[in-house]
Design a protein around this motif. Structure first.
Motif, PDB file in Angstrom:
ATOM      1  N   TRP A   1      21.213  40.965  40.923  1.00  0.00           N
ATOM      2  CA  TRP A   1      22.380  41.815  40.697  1.00  0.00           C
ATOM      3  C   TRP A   1      23.631  41.280  41.389  1.00  0.00           C
ATOM      4  CZ3 TRP A   1      24.232  43.632  45.322  1.00  0.00           C
ATOM      5  CH2 TRP A   1      23.325  43.704  46.380  1.00  0.00           C
ATOM      6  N   TYR A   2      23.430  40.345  42.347  1.00  0.00           N
ATOM      7  CA  TYR A   2      24.591  39.758  43.019  1.00  0.00           C
ATOM      8  C   TYR A   2      25.480  39.010  42.026  1.00  0.00           C
ATOM      9  CZ  TYR A   2      25.392  39.976  48.055  1.00  0.00           C
ATOM     10  OH  TYR A   2      25.799  40.357  49.306  1.00  0.00           O
ATOM     11  N   HIS A   3      24.853  38.399  41.032  1.00  0.00           N
ATOM     12  CA  HIS A   3      25.631  37.635  40.045  1.00  0.00           C
ATOM     13  C   HIS A   3      26.577  38.540  39.253  1.00  0.00           C
ATOM     14  CE1 HIS A   3      23.664  33.725  40.451  1.00  0.00           C
ATOM     15  NE2 HIS A   3      22.523  34.372  40.575  1.00  0.00           N
TER      16      HIS A   3
ATOM     17  N   LEU B   1      29.928  39.295  41.551  1.00  0.00           N
ATOM     18  CA  LEU B   1      30.684  38.201  42.162  1.00  0.00           C
ATOM     19  C   LEU B   1      31.361  37.349  41.096  1.00  0.00           C
ATOM     20  CD1 LEU B   1      28.270  36.982  44.992  1.00  0.00           C
ATOM     21  CD2 LEU B   1      30.260  38.473  45.216  1.00  0.00           C
TER      22      LEU B   1
ATOM     23  N   PRO C   1      28.155  43.534  49.770  1.00  0.00           N
ATOM     24  CA  PRO C   1      28.217  43.968  48.363  1.00  0.00           C
ATOM     25  C   PRO C   1      29.259  45.058  48.117  1.00  0.00           C
ATOM     26  CG  PRO C   1      25.940  43.738  49.065  1.00  0.00           C
ATOM     27  CD  PRO C   1      26.784  43.551  50.287  1.00  0.00           C
TER      28      PRO C   1
ATOM     29  N   GLU D   1      24.764  37.573  52.724  1.00  0.00           N
ATOM     30  CA  GLU D   1      24.981  39.007  52.535  1.00  0.00           C
ATOM     31  C   GLU D   1      25.790  39.605  53.674  1.00  0.00           C
ATOM     32  OE1 GLU D   1      21.139  40.707  51.993  1.00  0.00           O
ATOM     33  OE2 GLU D   1      20.995  40.099  49.887  1.00  0.00           O
TER      34      GLU D   1
ATOM     35  N   TYR E   1      29.419  38.409  52.866  1.00  0.00           N
ATOM     36  CA  TYR E   1      29.992  39.000  51.656  1.00  0.00           C
ATOM     37  C   TYR E   1      29.267  40.311  51.361  1.00  0.00           C
ATOM     38  CZ  TYR E   1      32.042  34.383  51.100  1.00  0.00           C
ATOM     39  OH  TYR E   1      32.740  33.211  51.315  1.00  0.00           O
TER      40      TYR E   1
ATOM     41  N   MET F   1      18.523  34.345  45.380  1.00  0.00           N
ATOM     42  CA  MET F   1      19.578  35.347  45.557  1.00  0.00           C
ATOM     43  C   MET F   1      19.304  36.546  44.646  1.00  0.00           C
ATOM     44  SD  MET F   1      22.346  35.782  47.367  1.00  0.00           S
ATOM     45  CE  MET F   1      22.651  34.088  47.868  1.00  0.00           C
TER      46      MET F   1
END
Length: 425
Positions: free
Chosen positions: A338-340, A343, A272, A267, A270, A335
């Motif tokens: 919502w990161y998926h 990205l 968000p 995090e 990268y 992970m």
């Protein structure tokens, strides 16, 4: 415009059957119907006359792709100069932003991206015209969109000849053999990307292809990238978290580190906010969520894309991401779900690929299941098979194949429901 329309239509007899230039009818029909509403009408049965034909619908999709294209051009230049700053800090500065302006990045990005678009359209349209002349019809409209989507799904450094070969393969094998526009069973742009992914994996994945100029930097640096100049994507680093040597932004981490520590490192590398804006490496059109959502807004406002597919695709990714969190066997599963969604090509696939009206589900409930399962499958492929960090491509292609089956069961359920109503009436 009326005068031009009159001039063009006066030429009709010369290109129609028996005319002097009959053999050139496909080319004439393509150009005339692109400029003006076709004169073709249904000879029998119910029909609707509408000025918004398929060509204009496809052109609306191209307009929706413009924000992603423009940002992709800038982002390509940005990461090139960022990479060069690590190789030659005296010339480019410790950070490229100090000595390289916005215009420099746009010009460099344009010089990299524009040839990809030209090759895609040139090869694709050439194949379309060949089949048009063989079959005696004009240019099919679908490639107006596919010709733009193909380069936007590619890394900026992909060789031009690969783009040409992939485009020819996708148009011939993925489309024309099934009868042309409206008959293909899989998305054309994803077919091109899948062809390159499996035929030339080193040009479409790994740590060297996501920043333009990486190969030249490696050659000038004795075969390696300078420290801090990793060419990997966020998804590539995310997939490495489950291996023996996790790597985040070029930094090799301890394999004994816990999930919380690895996720925190990721995090930090990268942000968000950077991912939403698009300031991360990736394929040309997929990095900026903001640009993609601007295109989605236009498609939804004009009714070109299905909100059911887009919304359910994101919902499926989120639900399956939360399911992985519950399992929590490794840092990748832990992970945040919502990161998926922000990205890789998840958002780009949800808006521009999954909504393809030809290869997507057609029934209303079918679209919800199609999108939900597509988004969920994309996350499953990412997490359970790190060899394919970008699961969106395979997920959508698989759902393209399954779409007719989904529609079949939706229709059968409706038929069964009506039969029950008839029996109780």
């Amino acid at each position: 415009m009326k005068a031009l329309k009159k001039v063009i239509h006066n030429l009709d007899p010369k290109f129609e059957k028996g005319g002097k230039w009959e053999k050139a009818y496909p080319l004439y029909e393509t150009l005339s119907t692109f400029l003006f509403t076709p004169k073709h009408v249904t000879k029998k049965g119910a029909h609707i006359r509408d000025g918004v034909d398929l060509k204009r619908t496809m052109f609306m999709v191209v307009l929706a792709l413009i924000p992603a294209l423009l940002f992709g051009i800038y982002n390509t230049g940005h990461w090139h100069y960022e990479l060069m700053s690590h190789l030659n800090p005296e010339e480019y500065g410790a950070y490229s932003d100090y000595l390289v302006g916005f215009g420099d990045k746009v010009i460099y990005g344009l010089l990299q991206v524009l040839p990809l678009i030209i090759v895609s359209y040139a090869v694709g349209l050439a194949v379309e015209f060949i089949f048009g002349f063989i079959r005696g019809h004009g240019l099919h409209e679908g490639f107006l969109v596919s010709g733009m989507l193909i380069p936007l799904t590619m890394p900026a450094d992909v060789p031009l000849w690969m783009v040409g070969v992939a485009t020819a393969f996708a148009v011939v094998i993925g489309k024309e053999v099934f009868g042309g526009t409206g008959m293909n069973i899989v998305n054309i742009a994803l077919t091109a990307r899948a062809f390159l992914f499996f035929a030339y994996p080193t040009a479409m994945s790994g740590d060297k292809v996501w920043k333009s100029g990486t190969n030249e930097v490696i050659a000038d640096n004795g075969g390696t990238l300078p420290d801090g100049a990793s060419g990997a994507t966020a998804l590539g680093d995310m997939a490495s978290l489950v291996g023996d040597a996790p790597v985040v932004a070029g930094e090799v981490l301890s394999s004994e580190a816990g999930s919380a520590e690895l996720i925190q490192k990721f995090e930090n590398a990268y942000d968000p906010l950077h991912a939403i804006i698009g300031m991360i490496p990736g394929s040309i059109g997929e990095t900026s969520i903001i640009a993609i959502l601007l295109g989605a807004a236009l498609l939804l406002y004009t009714g070109v894309a299905s909100w059911r597919i887009i919304l359910s695709f994101f919902a499926g990714g989120l639900v399956f991401g939360l399911l992985m969190n519950l399992i929590g066997a490794n840092a990748y599963m832990d992970m945040p779900a919502w990161y998926h969604l922000i990205l890789g090509g998840f958002a780009f696939g949800a808006v521009f690929m999954a909504t393809d009206p030809v290869t997507a589900a057609q029934t209303q409930y079918g679209k919800l299941w199609y999108g939900f399962l597509g988004g969920g499958l994309a996350v499953l492929i990412r997490v359970l098979n790190p060899a394919y960090p970008e699961g969106v491509m395979l997920a959508i292609l698989f759902m393209n194949i399954m779409a007719p089956l989904i529609d079949h069961y939706v229709v059968q359920v409706n038929i069964s429901r009506r039969k029950k109503r008839f029996k109780t009436a």
